[in-house]
Motif scaffolding. Structure first.
Motif, short mmCIF file in Angstrom:
data_model
loop_
_atom_site.label_atom_id
_atom_site.label_comp_id
_atom_site.label_asym_id
_atom_site.label_seq_id
_atom_site.Cartn_x
_atom_site.Cartn_y
_atom_site.Cartn_z
N THR A 56 0.85 -1.19 0.00
CA THR A 56 0.00 0.00 0.00
C THR A 56 0.88 1.24 0.00
N ASP A 57 0.32 2.35 -0.47
CA ASP A 57 1.08 3.60 -0.56
C ASP A 57 1.33 4.21 0.81
N THR A 58 0.40 3.98 1.73
CA THR A 58 0.52 4.57 3.06
C THR A 58 0.89 3.52 4.09
N GLN A 59 1.58 3.93 5.14
CA GLN A 59 2.22 2.99 6.06
C GLN A 59 1.26 2.05 6.77
N TYR A 60 0.11 2.57 7.20
CA TYR A 60 -0.77 1.75 8.04
C TYR A 60 -2.06 1.31 7.34
N ASP A 61 -2.16 1.54 6.04
CA ASP A 61 -3.31 1.03 5.30
C ASP A 61 -3.08 -0.43 4.90
N PHE A 62 -4.19 -1.11 4.60
CA PHE A 62 -4.15 -2.53 4.26
C PHE A 62 -4.72 -2.76 2.87
N SER A 63 -4.38 -3.91 2.28
CA SER A 63 -4.96 -4.31 1.00
C SER A 63 -5.06 -5.83 0.97
N PHE A 64 -6.25 -6.35 0.66
CA PHE A 64 -6.44 -7.80 0.69
C PHE A 64 -6.98 -8.38 -0.61
N SER A 65 -7.49 -7.54 -1.49
CA SER A 65 -8.12 -8.09 -2.70
C SER A 65 -7.11 -8.84 -3.57
N GLY A 66 -5.85 -8.37 -3.60
CA GLY A 66 -4.85 -9.03 -4.40
C GLY A 66 -4.52 -10.43 -3.93
N LEU A 67 -4.77 -10.70 -2.65
CA LEU A 67 -4.49 -12.04 -2.12
C LEU A 67 -5.39 -13.09 -2.74
N LYS A 68 -6.66 -12.72 -2.96
CA LYS A 68 -7.57 -13.67 -3.60
C LYS A 68 -7.08 -13.99 -5.01
N THR A 69 -6.67 -12.94 -5.74
CA THR A 69 -6.14 -13.13 -7.09
C THR A 69 -4.89 -14.00 -7.06
N ALA A 70 -4.03 -13.77 -6.07
CA ALA A 70 -2.80 -14.54 -5.95
C ALA A 70 -3.09 -16.01 -5.68
N VAL A 71 -4.13 -16.28 -4.88
CA VAL A 71 -4.52 -17.68 -4.62
C VAL A 71 -5.03 -18.33 -5.90
N LEU A 72 -5.84 -17.60 -6.66
CA LEU A 72 -6.34 -18.12 -7.94
C LEU A 72 -5.18 -18.43 -8.89
N GLN A 73 -4.22 -17.53 -8.95
CA GLN A 73 -3.07 -17.74 -9.83
C GLN A 73 -2.22 -18.93 -9.38
N MET A 74 -2.09 -19.08 -8.08
CA MET A 74 -1.34 -20.20 -7.53
C MET A 74 -2.00 -21.54 -7.89
N ILE A 75 -3.33 -21.57 -7.78
CA ILE A 75 -4.08 -22.78 -8.14
C ILE A 75 -3.90 -23.09 -9.62
N ALA A 76 -3.97 -22.05 -10.45
CA ALA A 76 -3.81 -22.23 -11.90
C ALA A 76 -2.42 -22.77 -12.24
N ARG A 77 -1.39 -22.25 -11.56
CA ARG A 77 -0.03 -22.73 -11.81
C ARG A 77 0.12 -24.21 -11.44
N GLU A 78 -0.44 -24.59 -10.30
CA GLU A 78 -0.35 -25.98 -9.86
C GLU A 78 -1.08 -26.92 -10.82
N GLU A 79 -2.26 -26.48 -11.24
CA GLU A 79 -3.05 -27.32 -12.16
C GLU A 79 -2.35 -27.45 -13.51
#
Length: 337
Positions: free
Chosen positions: A202-225
């Motif tokens: 994230t651009d700011t020190q104490y902000d959070f971001s979680f939406s990319g994690l779902k995408t990363a899990v999908l990509q990980m599953i695709a790579r394994e398959e």
């Protein structure tokens, strides 16, 4: 002189009413959950939630009063959730509170739902200021700094999904069903550090971001398959949880080191996560000058006792509302408007 409040909470899919004395003593705390209904749909359906609230609200209020052994004449005020939340669900609780206030000539105390989660920790111990609160749930991820009682400053929030929302989305991807938080927390205990996921930036020190994690899990599953491998659900759940909670704990403890609060409190449904509790306790041992307070599981999920706890503080500050108040699904924290 004691202050006895009737508290009503209906921001999402729990119809709840409690009677709380002096913000610390729970005389009753009734919660009617809809989780079995919404599990059938894979998530909360707003129209269904509001309809069930209408069916349950009168019975829940009556049960709370009966269990507490008090009448409306003995109630000093009515605290209720004004927002944020689902508009239809909020509306039911707001109308119930205003109707009771009008009938019995009681003052109304409209509250932000998140203040309730923070003040639920008052049932554990006396809160010390300055205080830092990590508020984490299906709809919220916020770091809140409190210099003093009822003084709120949001220093960090999510840029996209709340962490509880991310848990639900990843659980759906992994075929675990709804609600995702408890399911991932449970199955991750069987997992191993087999996979790796990137920590969202994230651009700011104490902000959070979680939406990319779902995408990363999908990509990980695709790579394994693509490699012809079967994805290990426990390992994937473990990897997601360690990454998500690692970000939460890392940013929270960094804020604690900078702001130096007397106390750090966890608040909200995700505070029930067993792995988060362990991780936070381990990290906060390195910062002994700040006391860590983790609420009991019963105080993490939505309930009305927490609204009674926050309502007592608002009552002491004279923060009353009128009969013209309307449910506000996007209500901001006090002082943040």
């Amino acid at each position: 002189m004691t202050t006895t409040l009737l508290a009503i909470e209906s921001s999402c899919d729990e119809t709840a009413c409690a009677v709380v004395r002096d913000g610390r003593e729970i005389l009753s705390n009734i919660v009617s959950s809809q989780i079995n209904v919404h599990t059938l749909y894979g998530g909360v359906v707003p129209e269904v939630a509001s309809r069930i609230h209408v069916e349950n609200i009168s019975a829940v209020i009556s049960e709370a009063l009966n269990k507490a052994g008090v009448t409306m004449d003995e109630i000093d005020g009515i605290a209720y959730t004004l927002g944020p939340g689902l508009i239809g669900s909020l509306h039911v609780g707001v109308q119930a509170a205003k109707t009771l206030a009008w009938m019995y000539h009681k003052p109304l105390i409209p509250l932000n739902h998140l203040t309730g989660h923070i003040y639920a920790n008052a049932f554990v111990t006396e809160l010390k200021y300055p205080l830092m609160a990590l508020v984490i749930s299906g709809g919220h991820t916020e770091l809140v700094w409190m210099e003093s009682d009822w003084d709120f400053k949001v220093i960090g929030t999510t840029r996209d999904d709340a962490i509880g929302e991310a848990y639900d989305k990843v659980a759906r991807v992994l075929g675990l069903g709804y609600p995702g938080g408890p399911k991932i927390d449970r199955i991750a205990k069987e997992g191993k550090p087999h996979y790796q996921l990137p920590t969202p930036k994230t651009d700011t020190q104490y902000d959070f971001s979680f939406s990319g994690l779902k995408t990363a899990v999908l990509q990980m599953i695709a790579r394994e398959e693509k490699k012809g491998e079967t994805v290990s659900v426990p390992d994937a759940a473990y990897c997601f949880q360690e990454t998500a909670l690692g970000m939460l704990v890392g940013k929270t403890t960094a804020a604690v080191r900078e702001y130096k609060p007397a106390m750090l409190v966890l608040a909200g449904g995700v505070a029930a996560n067993s792995r988060l509790r362990v991780m936070m306790e381990e990290e906060m041992k390195k910062i002994p000058e700040t006391e860590l307070v983790i609420p009991p599981l019963s105080c993490c999920t939505d309930n009305a006792a927490m609204i009674g706890a926050a309502g007592y503080i608002a009552y002491q500050h004279g923060l009353f509302g009128g009969l013209d108040a309307a449910a506000d699904p996007g209500l901001m924290m006090p002082g943040e408007e």
